[in-house]
Design a protein around this motif. Structure first.
Motif, mmCIF file in Angstrom:
data_model
loop_
_atom_site.group_PDB
_atom_site.id
_atom_site.type_symbol
_atom_site.label_atom_id
_atom_site.label_comp_id
_atom_site.label_asym_id
_atom_site.label_seq_id
_atom_site.Cartn_x
_atom_site.Cartn_y
_atom_site.Cartn_z
ATOM 1 N N MET A 172 0.516 -11.023 -3.357
ATOM 2 C CA MET A 172 1.017 -12.380 -3.598
ATOM 3 C C MET A 172 2.258 -12.652 -2.752
ATOM 4 N N ARG A 173 3.114 -11.640 -2.596
ATOM 5 C CA ARG A 173 4.300 -11.809 -1.754
ATOM 6 C C ARG A 173 3.901 -12.006 -0.290
ATOM 7 N N SER A 179 -6.445 4.307 -16.853
ATOM 8 C CA SER A 179 -5.185 4.740 -17.445
ATOM 9 C C SER A 179 -4.147 3.643 -17.277
ATOM 10 N N ALA A 180 -3.082 3.734 -18.053
ATOM 11 C CA ALA A 180 -1.978 2.774 -17.912
ATOM 12 C C ALA A 180 -1.381 2.853 -16.512
ATOM 13 N N ALA A 181 -1.389 4.054 -15.925
ATOM 14 C CA ALA A 181 -0.848 4.209 -14.571
ATOM 15 C C ALA A 181 -1.700 3.450 -13.556
ATOM 16 N N ASP A 182 -3.024 3.458 -13.730
ATOM 17 C CA ASP A 182 -3.907 2.720 -12.828
ATOM 18 C C ASP A 182 -3.714 1.212 -12.981
ATOM 19 N N ILE A 183 -3.514 0.764 -14.209
ATOM 20 C CA ILE A 183 -3.266 -0.655 -14.445
ATOM 21 C C ILE A 183 -1.952 -1.078 -13.794
ATOM 22 N N GLU A 184 -0.921 -0.248 -13.954
ATOM 23 C CA GLU A 184 0.386 -0.574 -13.376
ATOM 24 C C GLU A 184 0.314 -0.584 -11.846
ATOM 25 N N TRP A 185 -0.404 0.372 -11.260
ATOM 26 C CA TRP A 185 -0.552 0.388 -9.798
ATOM 27 C C TRP A 185 -1.251 -0.887 -9.329
ATOM 28 N N THR A 186 -2.286 -1.300 -10.056
ATOM 29 C CA THR A 186 -3.027 -2.509 -9.670
ATOM 30 C C THR A 186 -2.118 -3.729 -9.723
ATOM 31 N N ARG A 187 -1.325 -3.834 -10.775
ATOM 32 C CA ARG A 187 -0.421 -4.980 -10.881
ATOM 33 C C ARG A 187 0.587 -4.977 -9.729
ATOM 34 N N ALA A 188 1.152 -3.818 -9.411
ATOM 35 C CA ALA A 188 2.130 -3.744 -8.325
ATOM 36 C C ALA A 188 1.499 -4.103 -6.983
ATOM 37 N N HIS A 223 3.906 -5.419 7.589
ATOM 38 C CA HIS A 223 4.542 -6.556 6.953
ATOM 39 C C HIS A 223 5.775 -6.085 6.177
ATOM 40 N N PRO A 224 6.828 -6.889 6.123
ATOM 41 C CA PRO A 224 8.032 -6.490 5.374
ATOM 42 C C PRO A 224 7.755 -6.051 3.951
ATOM 43 N N VAL A 225 6.782 -6.663 3.281
ATOM 44 C CA VAL A 225 6.443 -6.251 1.917
ATOM 45 C C VAL A 225 5.960 -4.801 1.915
ATOM 46 N N ARG A 278 6.821 -2.542 3.972
ATOM 47 C CA ARG A 278 7.898 -1.640 4.398
ATOM 48 C C ARG A 278 8.936 -1.423 3.296
ATOM 49 N N GLU A 279 8.822 -2.159 2.183
ATOM 50 C CA GLU A 279 9.776 -1.975 1.092
ATOM 51 C C GLU A 279 9.579 -0.605 0.436
ATOM 52 N N PRO A 280 10.649 0.012 -0.059
ATOM 53 C CA PRO A 280 10.526 1.367 -0.648
ATOM 54 C C PRO A 280 9.501 1.457 -1.784
ATOM 55 N N GLY A 281 9.398 0.422 -2.581
ATOM 56 C CA GLY A 281 8.494 0.502 -3.740
ATOM 57 C C GLY A 281 7.133 -0.091 -3.509
ATOM 58 N N ALA A 282 6.750 -0.295 -2.252
ATOM 59 C CA ALA A 282 5.459 -0.931 -1.971
ATOM 60 C C ALA A 282 4.305 -0.106 -2.501
ATOM 61 N N ALA A 283 3.319 -0.790 -3.099
ATOM 62 C CA ALA A 283 2.152 -0.102 -3.618
ATOM 63 C C ALA A 283 1.197 0.279 -2.499
#
Length: 271
Positions: free
Chosen positions: A184-185, A169-178, A262-264, A266-271
């Protein structure tokens, strides 16, 4: 795979994470300490084959052969959900992101890119090489790939390409990208993930959960950052569990330390 095969495979994963350095020493599945060049890969080749991290390029998917998503359409149980397939993709990404040496990424990997199972798409045109950068479609199941390098596998490909369960699904693709961008961060946050010399790797990278008593589906490693330019952290402990079950591991060397996420992460939008 049986337990011994899993442990041998885990050793080879550690070889890659250590940059395939000839002289790097690890404890292998049989309890011996070996240089990576003493560990055998494939048809008798030394698994460790470079002298410095900059000589190795690590990847889990390349423009040759099927994309990882397409390979997993062959290999993963058909009952695996689309969300589970996305998580498998990120497990592979994590191993590459945490590896010493040069991390290389095939375009569209973070979008679950499919070439409709084409194993050699250099002359397959735009139809099989498309990438939807908006993340709505990964183009799995858009047709049987050209006969040239695929005809022998068509009987295996045909039912899978027609199976709606294998289409993300598009949602699975978006989760993977996030989740990929989070990795990468993390890699970018510390030079400990790209140490400059073989001596640096030997001195600062240590694998835990090794030898005959290991849990082979969990990779655990410690990176020591004191005094290293750009390290950003005094210590990093990373763990990758490629199995479906959670595990609790005890490391004597880490007892009493106050690790935090890791700080990444701990961010609110972390995947």
């Amino acid at each position: 795979a049986d337990e011994s095969d899993l442990k041998r495979t885990a050793d080879l994963v550690r070889v890659g994470l250590a940059g395939s350095l000839r002289g790097y020493v690890i404890e292998t599945h049989d309890g011996r300490r070996r240089r990576l060049e003493e560990i055998v890969y494939g048809g008798g080749q030394p698994a460790g084959y470079v002298t410095t991290p900059g000589e190795v390029v690590n990847y889990v998917e390349n423009h040759d052969n099927q994309t990882l998503y397409d390979l997993n359409a062959f290999k993963l149980p058909l009952a695996n959900s689309s969300a589970e397939r996305a998580r498998v993709q990120i497990l592979a990404a994590a191993l590459n992101a945490f590896s010493q040496g040069i991390a290389y990424w095939h375009a569209g990997f973070e979008l679950l890119r499919s070439k409709s199972m084409d194993r050699n798409s250099f002359d397959s045109g735009d139809w099989f090489n498309r990438v939807d950068w908006t993340g709505q479609d990964n183009f799995f199941g858009t047709g049987l790939p050209p006969a040239r390098d695929n005809a022998a596998s068509w009987p295996l490909m045909r039912p899978r390409l027609a199976d709606a369960r294998l289409k993300p699904s598009a949602a699975d693709i978006e989760w993977t990208r996030a989740a990929f961008l989070d990795l990468m961060r993390i890699r970018s946050s510390s030079t400990l993930f790209r140490l400059r010399s073989a001596a640096d790797v030997q001195e600062r990278l240590q694998f835990l959960n090794t030898g005959p008593g290991q849990v082979p589906t969990v990779i655990a490693a410690h990176l020591r950052g004191d005094g290293y330019p750009g390290a950003g952290f005094r210590e990093i402990l990373y763990l990758v569990n490629v199995g479906p079950e959670p595990h609790s591991l005890a490391f004597a060397t880490e007892r009493g330390k106050r690790y935090v996420l890791h700080p990444v992460h701990r961010e609110p939008g972390a995947a």
